[in-house]
Scaffold this motif. Structure first.
Motif, PDB file in Angstrom:
ATOM      1  N   ARG A   1       0.976  -1.119   0.039  1.00  0.00           N
ATOM      2  CA  ARG A   1       0.002  -0.103  -0.013  1.00  0.00           C
ATOM      3  C   ARG A   1       0.908   1.283  -0.092  1.00  0.00           C
ATOM      4  NH1 ARG A   1      -2.539   3.080   3.939  1.00  0.00           N
ATOM      5  NH2 ARG A   1      -4.495   3.861   3.197  1.00  0.00           N
ATOM      6  N   SER A   2       1.893   1.093   0.697  1.00  0.00           N
ATOM      7  CA  SER A   2       2.758   2.467   0.870  1.00  0.00           C
ATOM      8  C   SER A   2       4.117   1.832   0.373  1.00  0.00           C
ATOM      9  CB  SER A   2       3.065   2.835   2.165  1.00  0.00           C
ATOM     10  OG  SER A   2       1.740   3.081   2.768  1.00  0.00           O
ATOM     11  N   ARG A   3       4.359   2.183  -0.809  1.00  0.00           N
ATOM     12  CA  ARG A   3       5.677   1.483  -1.634  1.00  0.00           C
ATOM     13  C   ARG A   3       6.721   2.683  -1.233  1.00  0.00           C
ATOM     14  NH1 ARG A   3       4.191  -2.667  -5.534  1.00  0.00           N
ATOM     15  NH2 ARG A   3       6.504  -2.543  -5.929  1.00  0.00           N
ATOM     16  N   ARG A   4       7.722   1.884  -0.665  1.00  0.00           N
ATOM     17  CA  ARG A   4       8.962   2.883  -0.096  1.00  0.00           C
ATOM     18  C   ARG A   4      10.136   2.481  -0.811  1.00  0.00           C
ATOM     19  NH1 ARG A   4       8.389   2.266   6.150  1.00  0.00           N
ATOM     20  NH2 ARG A   4       9.778   3.983   6.217  1.00  0.00           N
ATOM     21  N   GLU A   5      10.206   1.611  -1.829  1.00  0.00           N
ATOM     22  CA  GLU A   5      11.412   1.090  -2.633  1.00  0.00           C
ATOM     23  C   GLU A   5      12.218   2.256  -3.207  1.00  0.00           C
ATOM     24  OE1 GLU A   5       8.453  -0.336  -2.638  1.00  0.00           O
ATOM     25  OE2 GLU A   5       8.553  -2.359  -3.022  1.00  0.00           O
ATOM     26  N   ALA A   6      13.275   2.267  -3.342  1.00  0.00           N
ATOM     27  CA  ALA A   6      13.829   3.428  -4.006  1.00  0.00           C
ATOM     28  C   ALA A   6      13.392   3.914  -5.415  1.00  0.00           C
ATOM     29  CB  ALA A   6      15.420   3.010  -4.166  1.00  0.00           C
ATOM     30  N   TRP A   7      12.872   2.872  -6.092  1.00  0.00           N
ATOM     31  CA  TRP A   7      12.196   3.242  -7.454  1.00  0.00           C
ATOM     32  C   TRP A   7      11.141   4.071  -7.362  1.00  0.00           C
ATOM     33  CZ3 TRP A   7       7.608   3.003 -10.147  1.00  0.00           C
ATOM     34  CH2 TRP A   7       7.908   3.175 -11.495  1.00  0.00           C
ATOM     35  N   PHE A   8      10.319   4.326  -6.313  1.00  0.00           N
ATOM     36  CA  PHE A   8       9.286   5.209  -6.186  1.00  0.00           C
ATOM     37  C   PHE A   8       9.625   6.497  -5.619  1.00  0.00           C
ATOM     38  CE2 PHE A   8       7.335   1.019  -6.214  1.00  0.00           C
ATOM     39  CZ  PHE A   8       6.177   1.091  -6.934  1.00  0.00           C
ATOM     40  N   VAL A   9       8.854   7.496  -6.695  1.00  0.00           N
ATOM     41  CA  VAL A   9       8.870   9.034  -6.335  1.00  0.00           C
ATOM     42  C   VAL A   9       7.736   9.455  -5.236  1.00  0.00           C
ATOM     43  CG1 VAL A   9      10.726   9.475  -7.942  1.00  0.00           C
ATOM     44  CG2 VAL A   9       8.111   9.514  -8.430  1.00  0.00           C
ATOM     45  N   GLU A  10       6.716   8.721  -5.747  1.00  0.00           N
ATOM     46  CA  GLU A  10       5.309   9.320  -5.391  1.00  0.00           C
ATOM     47  C   GLU A  10       4.713   8.031  -4.639  1.00  0.00           C
ATOM     48  OE1 GLU A  10       4.043  12.464  -5.685  1.00  0.00           O
ATOM     49  OE2 GLU A  10       2.286  11.667  -4.337  1.00  0.00           O
ATOM     50  N   PRO A  11       4.720   7.616  -3.408  1.00  0.00           N
ATOM     51  CA  PRO A  11       4.304   6.252  -2.742  1.00  0.00           C
ATOM     52  C   PRO A  11       2.840   6.568  -2.923  1.00  0.00           C
ATOM     53  CG  PRO A  11       5.326   7.788  -1.218  1.00  0.00           C
ATOM     54  CD  PRO A  11       5.538   8.467  -2.429  1.00  0.00           C
ATOM     55  N   THR A  12       2.024   5.620  -3.217  1.00  0.00           N
ATOM     56  CA  THR A  12       0.651   5.594  -3.218  1.00  0.00           C
ATOM     57  C   THR A  12      -0.131   6.020  -1.946  1.00  0.00           C
ATOM     58  OG1 THR A  12       0.918   4.223  -5.343  1.00  0.00           O
ATOM     59  CG2 THR A  12      -1.137   4.738  -4.523  1.00  0.00           C
ATOM     60  N   ASN A  13       0.098   4.998  -0.927  1.00  0.00           N
ATOM     61  CA  ASN A  13      -0.602   5.111   0.245  1.00  0.00           C
ATOM     62  C   ASN A  13      -1.829   4.615   0.051  1.00  0.00           C
ATOM     63  OD1 ASN A  13       1.918   5.587   1.707  1.00  0.00           O
ATOM     64  ND2 ASN A  13       1.586   7.741   1.293  1.00  0.00           N
ATOM     65  N   ARG A  14      -2.138   4.079  -0.877  1.00  0.00           N
ATOM     66  CA  ARG A  14      -3.488   3.580  -1.396  1.00  0.00           C
ATOM     67  C   ARG A  14      -3.552   2.002  -2.013  1.00  0.00           C
ATOM     68  NH1 ARG A  14      -7.977   7.744  -3.027  1.00  0.00           N
ATOM     69  NH2 ARG A  14      -7.530   9.164  -1.359  1.00  0.00           N
ATOM     70  N   ILE A  15      -4.372   1.270  -1.966  1.00  0.00           N
ATOM     71  CA  ILE A  15      -4.350   0.012  -2.668  1.00  0.00           C
ATOM     72  C   ILE A  15      -5.707  -0.455  -3.264  1.00  0.00           C
ATOM     73  CG2 ILE A  15      -4.506  -1.614  -0.845  1.00  0.00           C
ATOM     74  CD1 ILE A  15      -2.056  -3.120  -2.538  1.00  0.00           C
TER      75      ILE A  15
END
Lengths: 308, 308
Positions: free
Chosen positions: B278-292
């Protein structure tokens, strides 16, 4: 034996819709409300818009042609770079390099085999969303979305918006095309592209440049055998499908172009079509949903002059 | 050249997830928060549950085996009828009869060729939803859903609920299996089944009996060449893939069963896994969604004893 049937017409971002005649065979004759197929068939000529040849790609595979509409308004530098790569024949002889189930099919060059970029850029600053402007057409859907405050359609594209931030972006619906990148946000040049072949991976929205949508030939990509490697990458040359060529439609003689037209998403016909999909009243349905997700709305495509 | 990569791990209802080692190769070494792959790998043995052999089908195709988990709790009469048909060898020699892009792949007998039903029922009253009971486990997702007041997971299934009506139902996520029917709500016997191969057609929820989920071999079905007929039905025998046999796992000698295990959706590990998605924190993501979305949550499957 009962008819083989679980639904009545085309769905999602699917490209092929039934004709009214085909629908009629599956429907009671006395259905009196307007149905999706009838609405599309009855749309006036000005509800359709031709593809812009400058923003149309022909991806030619041994299995046939894939037609991609480019989203220049949403990622202008990236789309221009893709045109530059295409015109330098960068993709001719490239391959389908990845097929990951319920996710994406991706094309470009296998690692270490890419030709020179020529005049094309290797890095591009993020074009992941754009500013909402008063001129931006927007047909909003009334139902909640798991990922964004607003969803709807703009100029034929499935779109999400965040009015508080004043930003809009293309959504990762089935058939949408994006620009693969590495960890660095500016590392997507357009030299590797992917298409969504599964349930919309909307967590990628605003994290990557979306540059288009497949408007014909989607089934050629979605049925690519899944890759056995990590993330669905193919591990051997034999697994990869070679791309014959990629061309900008504007560079192809007019007589050889595919004369596709899209139903305008600012037309009355589109609004009626969405309503007919949102509230399913065909005899088959016992529980009309009265709701719809942005990625379940069909975006009709036809050959120019085709009457459906 | 940059790494081929647009995401870091498995998605949606996809079955194959990366191992932590594979993830590590794509991640900075100093990522210190728990990631999806690590959470799954670290799940204790009691977070996994074996498939119930009585509620497991082996659909054997020339290309390999598809394993389906049956949802007996959600459609008991229909699931029992499917077992009756399977045990009468109704499906042995049947075919994949339909492949519609971004929608479903369907199997059964071509029209007019079906063998006798034997002891199986030809009609079954609708089993499209069930009552919410206090005993029903339910791990709710916090984010809005386009189609239902509540979505989440129960006993390993993706589920929607309407507390006002006191009803719950399985959602049409990628890989879910349902019972084709005609216009009459009781016309689905289980003699024709379909699997979702595209963006979740959630408008079918509560309109049809859902009876299971593909937990292995999904890619064999999703890549079936699309049918050229109306609604993706194949028009000639040559297009159809013949089914070698369908068996209930309980009827197969134990040594020949596929010992699959599912991550329990009432486990702490699953809750952590959902949070990490739900909260993607991997280095690749610039905009974590915080939703799923309910259909974007992976439902991990492993071979018994496999450490990931």
């Amino acid at each position: 034996m009962r008819a083989h049937l679980i639904v009545l017409s085309c769905l999602g971002a699917a490209l092929a819709c039934e004709t009214p005649a085909e629908q009629a065979a599956n429907l009671p004759a006395n259905d009196s409300f307007p149905q999706f197929g009838d609405i599309i068939a009855g749309a006036p000529p000005d509800a359709w818009q031709a593809l812009d040849p400058r923003n149309t790609l022909y991806l030619d595979l041994p299995q046939g042609r894939v037609v991609i509409r480019l989203a220049e308004q949403w990622a202008p530098v990236t789309v221009e770079n893709i045109r530059t790569l295409v015109r330098a024949q960068y993709f001719d002889g490239a391959s389908i390099i990845r097929s990951q189930d319920n996710y994406v099919v991706q094309w470009g060059w296998p690692r270490g085999q890419a030709p020179a970029f020529g005049a094309a850029r290797r890095t591009i600053g993020p074009e992941f969303d754009i500013a909402i402007t008063p001129e931006m057409p927007f047909m909003a859907l009334p139902d909640p979305d798991s990922y964004a405050p607003q969803v709807g359609f703009s100029n034929g594209w499935p779109v999400a918006r965040d009015p508080e931030r004043g930003r809009a972006w293309l959504t990762h619906c089935y058939g949408m095309v994006g620009v693969a990148r590495g960890d660095a946000p500016n590392s997507g040049s357009g030299s590797e592209l992917y298409v969504v072949i599964g349930h919309a991976p909307r967590h990628l929205d605003r994290n990557i440049a979306m540059v288009g949508r497949v408007v014909q030939g989607m089934e050629l990509l979605s049925t690519m055998p899944r890759g056995s490697g990590n993330l669905g990458f193919y591990e051997t040359a034999g697994e990869r499908t070679r791309i014959r060529s990629v061309k900008v439609a504007a560079d192809v003689p007019e007589a050889e172009r595919v004369p596709l037209e899209l139903l305008r998403t600012d037309s009355d016909a589109f609004e009626q079509a969405v309503a007919s999909r949102r509230s399913r009243r065909e005899a088959w349905f016992v529980e009309p949903t009265n709701r719809i997700n942005v990625c379940n709305v069909p975006l009709p495509v036809r050959l120019a002059g085709e009457s459906r």
